[in-house]
Enzyme design. Sequence first.
Site, PDB file in Angstrom:
ATOM      1  N   GLY B  41      -4.724   0.482 -10.608  1.00 49.08           N
ATOM      2  CA  GLY B  41      -3.334   0.890 -10.381  1.00 49.08           C
ATOM      3  C   GLY B  41      -2.397   0.047 -11.232  1.00 49.08           C
ATOM      4  N   LEU B  44       4.087  -1.368  -9.582  1.00 49.20           N
ATOM      5  CA  LEU B  44       4.670  -2.714  -9.543  1.00 49.20           C
ATOM      6  C   LEU B  44       3.639  -3.760  -9.159  1.00 49.20           C
ATOM      7  CD1 LEU B  44       8.175  -2.140  -7.968  1.00 49.20           C
ATOM      8  CD2 LEU B  44       7.595  -2.630 -10.340  1.00 49.20           C
ATOM      9  N   SER B 285      18.446   8.857  -3.087  1.00 45.35           N
ATOM     10  CA  SER B 285      18.358   7.456  -2.688  1.00 45.35           C
ATOM     11  C   SER B 285      19.155   7.094  -1.444  1.00 45.35           C
ATOM     12  CB  SER B 285      18.855   6.583  -3.836  1.00 45.35           C
ATOM     13  OG  SER B 285      19.049   5.258  -3.383  1.00 45.35           O
ATOM     14  N   ARG B 338      15.734   4.005   8.262  1.00 46.58           N
ATOM     15  CA  ARG B 338      15.304   5.362   7.923  1.00 46.58           C
ATOM     16  C   ARG B 338      14.739   6.134   9.100  1.00 46.58           C
ATOM     17  NH1 ARG B 338      12.574   3.727   2.100  1.00 46.58           N
ATOM     18  NH2 ARG B 338      14.581   3.456   1.082  1.00 46.58           N
ATOM     19  N   GLU B 433       1.855  -0.959  -1.699  1.00 44.63           N
ATOM     20  CA  GLU B 433       1.867   0.028  -0.618  1.00 44.63           C
ATOM     21  C   GLU B 433       0.459   0.283  -0.063  1.00 44.63           C
ATOM     22  OE1 GLU B 433       3.837   3.694  -1.697  1.00 44.63           O
ATOM     23  OE2 GLU B 433       3.482   4.613   0.263  1.00 44.63           O
ATOM     24  N   ARG B 443       9.496   0.730   7.242  1.00 47.35           N
ATOM     25  CA  ARG B 443       9.923  -0.128   6.142  1.00 47.35           C
ATOM     26  C   ARG B 443      11.424   0.023   5.923  1.00 47.35           C
ATOM     27  NH1 ARG B 443      11.069   0.658   1.045  1.00 47.35           N
ATOM     28  NH2 ARG B 443      10.083   2.680   0.790  1.00 47.35           N
ATOM     29  N   LEU B 449       9.859  -2.345  -3.309  1.00 50.70           N
ATOM     30  CA  LEU B 449       9.825  -2.955  -4.640  1.00 50.70           C
ATOM     31  C   LEU B 449       9.629  -4.455  -4.491  1.00 50.70           C
ATOM     32  CD1 LEU B 449      12.671  -0.977  -6.451  1.00 50.70           C
ATOM     33  CD2 LEU B 449      10.272  -0.419  -6.178  1.00 50.70           C
TER      34      LEU B 449
END
Lengths: 246, 645
Positions: B41, B44, B285, B338, B433, B443, B449
């Site tokens: 992978g 990030l 976003s 969220r 992740e 989260r 990030l």
Amino acid sequence: MDLTLKIWRQKDAKSKGKFVTYHVKDISPTCSFLEMLDILNEQLIQKNEEPVTFDHDCREGICGMCSLYINGRPHGPDDAITTCQLHMRKFKDGDTIVIEPWRARPFPVIKDLMVDRSAFDKIIQEGGYISVNTGAFTEANSILISKEDADLSMDAAACIGCGACVAACKNASAMLFVGAKISHLAMLPQGAPEAKRRVLKMVAKMDELGFGNCTNTYACEAECPKLIKRSNIARLNRQFLTAKVS
Amino acid sequence: MADLNPKIPQGPLSQKWSHYKDHQNLVNPSNKRKLDIIVVGTGLAGASAAASLGELGFNVKIFCYQDSPRRAHSIAAQGGINAAKNYPNDGDTIYRLFYDTIKGGDYRSREANVYRLAEVSNAIIDQCVAQGVPFAREYNGTLENRSFGGAQVSRTFYARGQTGQQLLLGAYGSLSRQIKAGTVTLYNRHEMMDLVIIDGKARGIIARNLITGQLERYFGHAVVLATGGYGNVFYLSTNAMGSNVSACWQVFKKGAYFANPCFTQIHPTCIPVHGDYQSKLTLMSESLRNDGRIWVPKKKEDAQKVREGKLKARDIPEEDRDYYLERRYPAYGNLVPRDVASRAAKERCDAGYGVNETGLAVFLDFEESIKRLGKNVIEERYGNLFQMYEKIVDENPYENPMMIYPAVHYTMGGIWVDYELMSTIPGLFVAGEANYSDHGANRLGASALMQGLADGYFILPYTLQNYLASEIKVPRIPTDRPEFTEAENGVRNRLEKLMNIKGSLSVDHFHKELGKIMWENVGMGRNEQNLRKAIERIRSLREDFWKNLCITGSINDLNTELEKANRVADFLELGELIALDALQRNESCGGHFREEYQTKEGECLRNDQDYKYVAAWEFKGSGQFEVHKEPLQYEEIEVKQRVYK
């Protein structure tokens, strides 16, 4: 809407390719272009034929993986978007759509509409970065950068490396791609110490890989999905000349 | 069973990480060259880990299925990255970032890991600035911050609406530099198919070259998975089309534990579904909630008229609008976390106040902000998001409010790891992740990030060395060992089995069916009856898949249908485990909402007495899973009901 598709099919890098005609029916204008190709592929699988291979991943216009030369334009008949963001409302019932891969010598076809763009990675590997090891840093706010410079840097850094600029250019020039990376780093004080070395090495690699030169037609700028400006090419040239003579 | 010891270092919470680093084992430079590390992978976590390990002098091999490491889906993260810099002087501290993250995760994450994450957050910003990440700046030249959900401070750093892109390009730059230096070898268009274990330790992988279709063997003294989340089990999600669980699922089958699979995040602000042919959902976003206000009509008849196209949002007077987040959660308003925002949107739409033709959408309105700040300020902050919205929906969000609805976005669950990010298989590390470690049951925005880069830049380079210090005498193991052959044969058999089904239905057909089952029964609201139904239906769908799947083309060739089939086969097993995990967790917490367990106001009813643990699942054979529990102990913080009112 009902559409006729003329799609480039090519078994692999060595085989000769050709256009094959397909028909799709009842396509909704709210369908995205790649979803329209999904529908075609579903039809082909039902007929036990091999589906059309094309690159795609994020489908939201940021990963840079999708390509496609649609009716003679990279990313199709809309401005400032990638193919995955193109929607069928840009076409009308009865249209014929010609779909080809990027055509440029440094981007050889892998299969059907999929091309090899690893040449871009090779150019970046020559110096498209600031050489700093993890942990070797100073406090972030000790480096002050004017908002104007940071914004210009970000404008250039928005490049997604899709290759539309190369595909649009009659010379298959990568000057907009390289210019964008040079500009992104040149506008920042962190990038200054190795600026000369960077531009010389990246340009040499670009030439070595077979990308052509810029003859100022600016098709690249017109087709760039991220609106990268041609002034980045000017900055690249300026940096290159300065580095050469000093 | 394997050892579920989290190996948390001793000492007070704020000293644990420095205590660990002070006492860990290191590898000297000449030995580093002799040690191979496989990283799977290039997002990030993977790119930053590979670059940092290469800089240290290890010999790294990195794999991605995309054509370039720069395409990994971290690139699509829009809003920002958190850090406890406290530049705005609004009261932020490392402790507060830690506390907000634990609370945001509804007290289902490991205290020591989360504290370390908050502790290294500031170094990430320093690192990224040094790399030339063009973060947003004030006129005086300093870095600018904005707010995200679940926090009362402004601690989010950003680069327009493309923060993930810029951070990933920073890591990709560092990775490219190491590729040039020869410390890292890149294998693009390669997909990991299986893990190779020798004498109980992770020692390599089998990868498929996606261009030629050939299976290839690679050795590593250690293996790092940074393969992202499994949101695509729902078919429609904000993930990339290729995002998958397969690498994680293969290591799960080989003995790694899968933790908290039912903790999946539904993001409140996505562009609503528009048709059956739809292949993915696009996120708008969370940063938009800084300046956008979420509302639905107060009167059902107005909502009805809006749905029928007879009434425009702009024509509904202020007093007839229900800004339901501001009404229900006055302290956090539109910036609630969220999970809370998503459930509130579902509640209004289920009650009949939805505003698009499907009734599954709410307004996200910038009218007031545009009046207050001017269109140019809004354009500067969110221009690319507004453009993206307009291209997809064909409506101008400067003039009409956006219509949004929740969609699957992120998965907090993942492979169980200890404090060192090592799984229950020695030598197998999991980052970003793909692991479960830091976000509990929900989260917070701008924390993915942060975690990806924390794991890759600042944690793995230490903890991997601690492991590898005891491996310096192990020579490179040749890949003709029987363990490699056996793993490769296993992969080949599975691919041949898939090719030989020769049924009549496409992979996408099965994937879409699975997605429907998951969304309807294992989505925003879950209950025992529906979860049991989901398990039954997934099992029969899986059976049908192995009988009726059709894959065209050949096995020894570039074959995107075969790639998809291999991934969907694993999703069809994972889906069952998610439902099973949701079923055993008889409580509501974070993104996991069991309808049987809610307060009178419709909020999550947690059960700390019985469920304050990490559910770590062990694979016991096809369709058989056993749960183990890692109890969560909170020494520093008081576990409370999560209130955002």
